[in-house]
Design an enzyme around this catalytic site. Structure first.
Site, short mmCIF file in Angstrom:
data_model
loop_
_atom_site.label_atom_id
_atom_site.label_comp_id
_atom_site.label_asym_id
_atom_site.label_seq_id
_atom_site.Cartn_x
_atom_site.Cartn_y
_atom_site.Cartn_z
N GLU A 91 -7.49 2.67 15.39
CA GLU A 91 -8.61 3.57 15.65
C GLU A 91 -9.65 3.55 14.54
OE1 GLU A 91 -7.13 7.59 16.42
OE2 GLU A 91 -5.32 6.63 17.19
N CYS A 104 -14.66 6.20 9.59
CA CYS A 104 -13.32 6.45 9.10
C CYS A 104 -12.45 5.32 9.66
CB CYS A 104 -12.85 7.82 9.59
SG CYS A 104 -11.13 8.15 9.17
N CYS A 111 2.20 3.60 10.29
CA CYS A 111 2.26 3.96 8.87
C CYS A 111 3.71 4.17 8.46
CB CYS A 111 1.45 5.24 8.63
SG CYS A 111 1.43 5.76 6.90
N CYS A 115 4.83 11.29 6.73
CA CYS A 115 4.40 12.69 6.56
C CYS A 115 4.71 13.47 7.85
CB CYS A 115 2.91 12.77 6.24
SG CYS A 115 2.49 11.96 4.68
N CYS A 118 1.88 14.32 10.60
CA CYS A 118 0.87 13.29 10.90
C CYS A 118 1.27 12.45 12.10
CB CYS A 118 0.69 12.41 9.67
SG CYS A 118 -0.50 11.08 9.93
N CYS A 332 -6.56 11.51 13.01
CA CYS A 332 -5.81 10.26 12.88
C CYS A 332 -4.67 10.08 13.85
CB CYS A 332 -5.14 10.13 11.53
SG CYS A 332 -5.91 10.93 10.21
N1 SAH Z 1 -2.37 7.61 4.25
C1 SAH Z 1 -3.54 8.17 3.65
C2 SAH Z 1 -4.78 8.18 4.53
C3 SAH Z 1 -4.66 8.51 5.99
S1 SAH Z 1 -4.56 10.17 6.56
C4 SAH Z 1 -3.24 9.56 3.14
O1 SAH Z 1 -2.16 10.05 3.36
O2 SAH Z 1 -4.09 10.11 2.46
C5 SAH Z 1 -6.05 11.00 6.15
C6 SAH Z 1 -5.81 12.47 5.84
O3 SAH Z 1 -5.46 13.21 7.01
C7 SAH Z 1 -4.67 12.69 4.84
O4 SAH Z 1 -5.06 13.67 3.92
C8 SAH Z 1 -3.57 13.20 5.74
O5 SAH Z 1 -2.58 13.88 5.03
C9 SAH Z 1 -4.34 14.04 6.72
N2 SAH Z 1 -3.64 14.38 7.96
C10 SAH Z 1 -2.69 13.68 8.61
N3 SAH Z 1 -2.29 14.36 9.71
C11 SAH Z 1 -3.00 15.50 9.75
C12 SAH Z 1 -3.04 16.61 10.64
N4 SAH Z 1 -2.24 16.68 11.69
N5 SAH Z 1 -3.90 17.59 10.36
C13 SAH Z 1 -4.71 17.54 9.29
N6 SAH Z 1 -4.72 16.53 8.42
C14 SAH Z 1 -3.87 15.51 8.63
#
Ligand code: SAH
Length: 348
Positions: A91, A104, A111, A115, A118, A332
């Site tokens: 995406e 973005c 990934c 997390c 996510c 994301c």
């Molecule tokens: N892997 C990298 C970049 C991708 S995610 C990272 O972890 O920074 C981009 C941002 O979106 C990160 O800060 C991530 O923690 C956040 N993110 C992921 N899922 C999310 C969600 N459900 N709600 C809000 N932010 C989220």
């Protein structure tokens, strides 16, 4: 498999031309076509046909195709789901701000970081993107939308620092004056906290903005929501951030997704303030986006504003991120995930 031609820098492409017995200036011509999103070698009409054929024999020219495109009726945000040459999808989101168009972009298919809140990580890592494929997201979004892109955030699917070599090569490509020529100061890279690579990035002295997904100030909470913390904990991460600032002079932006009842208490804000004390930091509060597979819920608006005020009152710059494209699953991993689910369902 043939090497991907878009991974090459201009100097490497010029050398390739000499190796093929062609004049060096052909390198610049080809580079210019590639960086204007030429779909194939046949489109490179100022090259002799024999050279076009030679290149097509030797190289893969990646050209992602649009699988889905969703445009927000609220704010003009456009979300692309691209199909890559091997059928995998990633995406890209195009956001329109008054200071220019921002994309973005994703750095990996899936990934590996795990997390808990996510959507991108649910199926794990499928593969890393090449430098050229990351570049394609910028070039083809620009070509499809007709909008010139001035800013890039590496905040889409994947962990950029898990794909360090390809991501830094992409930065070199997208920054090149003969290519898209996007300045490093217009590029942000977001990481969940891969400490040795933050240190490597500091040494490279690239003038980009580093965003760190902190999301919790204590190890107990952070271990629970971000497995990476069990390898590099909050102190190890913040120590790398302090060193990063010393080496580059660039203020770090900390991302903090507000999760109801998990990391949004006044005590959490107090600890965050103590941990960031004396650092040149900016905190970006993100209202959590709900993900169907996850038990977490966003904090109440009042809680977010109170948290922000507590940080600001103690002198820490803190903003609440505006949510763009909330009507089109623009956060994301959600579009790729939904697409895969419908694909799986129709395969049954
Ligand atoms: N892997 C990298 C970049 C991708 S995610 C990272 O972890 O920074 C981009 C941002 O979106 C990160 O800060 C991530 O923690 C956040 N993110 C992921 N899922 C999310 C969600 N459900 N709600 C809000 N932010 C989220």
């Amino acid at each position: 498999m043939k090497p991907e031609i878009k991974n090459l820098t201009l100097a490497e492409l010029e050398q390739t031309m000499l190796d093929l017995g062609e004049p060096k200036f052909r390198g610049k011509q080809v580079y210019s076509w590639l960086h204007r999103a030429a779909p194939d070698f046949a489109a490179m009409t100022n090259l002799p046909r024999s050279l076009r054929e030679k290149l097509a024999d030797r190289f893969l020219l990646t050209c992602p195709t649009v699988v889905r495109k969703q445009e927000s009726a609220l704010d003009g945000t456009v979300k692309y789901l691209w199909r890559l040459y091997d059928g995998n999808c990633v995406e890209t989101v195009l956001m329109r701000y008054h200071h220019g168009n921002t994309v973005c972009i994703s750095s990996e298919v899936g990934c590996p970081m795990g997390c808990a809140f996510c959507a991108s990580t649910i199926g794990g890592l499928v593969r890393r993107l090449s430098a050229g494929e990351i570049l394609d997201e910028v070039l083809f979004t620009q070509a499809d939308s007709g909008q010139e892109i001035s800013n890039i955030v590496l905040m889409g699917i994947g962990e950029p620092l898990d794909n360090y070599d390809n991501v830094t090569r992409f930065l070199e490509l997208v920054n090149s004056p003969e290519g898209a020529n996007i300045g490093m100061r217009h590029i942000s890279l977001s990481t969940c906290g891969v400490v040795p690579k933050i240190r490597a990035l500091a040494e490279s002295e690239l003038q980009l903005t580093l965003s760190v997904s902190l999301h919790a100030p204590d190890d107990e909470t952070r271990n629970r929501i971000m497995p990476v913390n069990r390898t590099w904990n909050v102190e190890a991460l913040l120590s790398a951030c302090r060193d990063y600032f010393k080496a580059t002079g660039r203020r770090i932006s900390f991302e903090y997704a507000m999760i109801r009842g998990v990391n949004d208490s006044p005590e959490a804000a107090g600890l965050l303030i103590r941990r960031l004390h004396g650092m040149a930091a900016h905190v970006n509060l993100i209202p959590l986006n709900h993900v169907d597979e996850s038990p977490f819920e966003p904090s109440e608006r009042q809680t977010v504003l109170r948290f922000q005020k507590q940080l600001e009152d103690s002198g820490i710059a803190c903003t609440v991120r505006r949510t763009l494209g909330s009507d089109i699953d623009a956060s994301c991993g959600q579009l790729r995930r939904k697409y895969r689910q419908t694909e799986l369902a129709s395969a049954d």
